[in-house]
Design a protein around this motif. Structure first.
Motif, short mmCIF file in Angstrom:
data_model
loop_
_atom_site.label_atom_id
_atom_site.label_comp_id
_atom_site.label_asym_id
_atom_site.label_seq_id
_atom_site.Cartn_x
_atom_site.Cartn_y
_atom_site.Cartn_z
N ILE A 102 -5.39 -2.57 1.82
CA ILE A 102 -5.43 -3.94 1.29
C ILE A 102 -6.27 -3.94 0.03
N VAL A 103 -5.77 -4.60 -1.01
CA VAL A 103 -6.50 -4.69 -2.28
C VAL A 103 -6.66 -6.17 -2.64
N THR A 110 -4.15 -11.01 -3.45
CA THR A 110 -4.36 -9.94 -2.48
C THR A 110 -3.02 -9.31 -2.12
N VAL A 111 -3.00 -7.98 -2.06
CA VAL A 111 -1.78 -7.25 -1.72
C VAL A 111 -2.12 -6.15 -0.72
N GLY A 123 6.92 -8.41 -7.44
CA GLY A 123 5.87 -7.82 -8.25
C GLY A 123 4.69 -8.74 -8.42
N GLY A 124 3.51 -8.28 -8.02
CA GLY A 124 2.29 -9.06 -8.19
C GLY A 124 1.43 -8.48 -9.29
N ASN A 125 0.86 -9.34 -10.12
CA ASN A 125 0.14 -8.90 -11.31
C ASN A 125 -1.34 -9.29 -11.28
N ALA A 126 -2.13 -8.51 -11.97
CA ALA A 126 -3.54 -8.83 -12.18
C ALA A 126 -3.96 -8.31 -13.54
N ASN A 163 2.86 -4.96 8.21
CA ASN A 163 1.65 -4.96 7.38
C ASN A 163 1.38 -6.32 6.75
N MET A 164 2.42 -7.11 6.57
CA MET A 164 2.23 -8.43 5.96
C MET A 164 1.44 -9.37 6.87
N ALA A 165 1.39 -9.04 8.17
CA ALA A 165 0.66 -9.88 9.12
C ALA A 165 -0.85 -9.81 8.89
#
Length: 271
Positions: free
Chosen positions: A55-56, A88-89, A150-153, A175-177
């Motif tokens: 998890i990040v 968070t991803v 796609g998630g960005n930071a 894992n999404m849980a």
């Protein structure tokens, strides 16, 4: 050690290209942070999957608000707080990670502000996904239609910036849980659950095609020089102190206890 492999095109700003497969996300983030703050060159870093589910969280993220901390502790899932903002991803071998680190004047017309950088990146990936699905940049996310993949930071410093993305080529539904529904979410999400909100890129494009087309899109704007890079040597042979770090078990336990007062006396059952 950094070893140049070839020269790029003349007349375009130089972009170093580094490709990895399966390196730990903590190593990658340490490298990105260090290159952003200590290098004066432009970099494109592609990591084709990371080695273990991790998890990040963004720089200001709070585990109690974003994670099902009890489950994270029970299953001993590592949690990293990175040096950039954003959401968070959870990343794993099904995630393709791409980072673009640029000097302020590297891209004509792009100002060191989030909206300007996002607008440019949206055009870059529009080229990558031309003819693939209904690609759009929506409220800082990359989507096909209204499904996020796609998630960005970003992080912006005086003369440089980084834009990095986790691409969900594939994912494990279980894992999404570990992730709570965020209190602050893009309007187009419309309170959908994680599984209703995201999609798998593998349903739209082969993995190797995506990576090759990303490299090609970067080559259209930069003089790209592929490099071999010994990541351990670069990270450890320096006095730079990284802000990206792994959260400790104690930190997670404190966060969990603060949000579950009725369970304080229960065993966490973590070895």
């Amino acid at each position: 050690m950094i070893i140049p492999l070839m020269n790029g095109k003349v007349g375009l700003p130089l972009m170093n290209l580094v490709r990895f497969k399966g390196i730990p996300i903590l190593q990658q983030l340490h490298l990105e942070e260090q290159l952003l703050r200590t290098s004066s060159e432009n970099w494109c870093i592609i990591n084709d999957g990371t080695n273990a589910p991790t998890i990040v969280m963004g720089l200001s993220g709070k585990p109690s608000e974003l994670l099902e901390v009890g489950s994270v502790l029970r299953d001993q899932v590592p949690v990293i707080k990175r040096f950039t903002g954003g959401g968070t991803v959870i990343v794993d071998c099904g995630t393709v990670l791409v980072a673009l680190i640029c000097n302020r004047d590297a891209v004509p017309g792009v100002q060191p502000y989030p909206r300007s950088i996002m607008g440019w990146s949206g055009l870059l990936y529009k080229e990558v996904f031309r003819g693939t699905g209904d690609f759009q940049l929506r409220e800082n996310d990359y989507v096909f239609g209204n499904l996020k993949f796609g998630g960005n930071a970003q992080s912006i410093i005086k003369n440089r910036w980084i834009h990095h993305t986790s691409f969900l080529w594939d994912y494990e539904a279980r894992n999404m849980a570990y992730l709570k529904l965020p209190t602050r979410a893009p309007e187009y999400r419309a309170a959908r659950s994680h599984m209703e909100f995201i999609c798998q890129m593998k349903d739209y494009i082969p993995r190797s095609d995506f990576i090759n087309k990303t490299v090609k899109a970067v080559e259209n704007q930069f003089s790209v020089a592929p490099l071999e890079l010994d990541i351990d040597s670069v990270i450890h042979n320096t006095e730079y102190v990284h802000t990206t770090r792994l959260l400790t078990k104690h930190e997670l336990e404190e966060s969990w206890a603060s949000t579950a007062p009725l369970e304080k006396s229960m065993s966490l059952q973590v070895q």
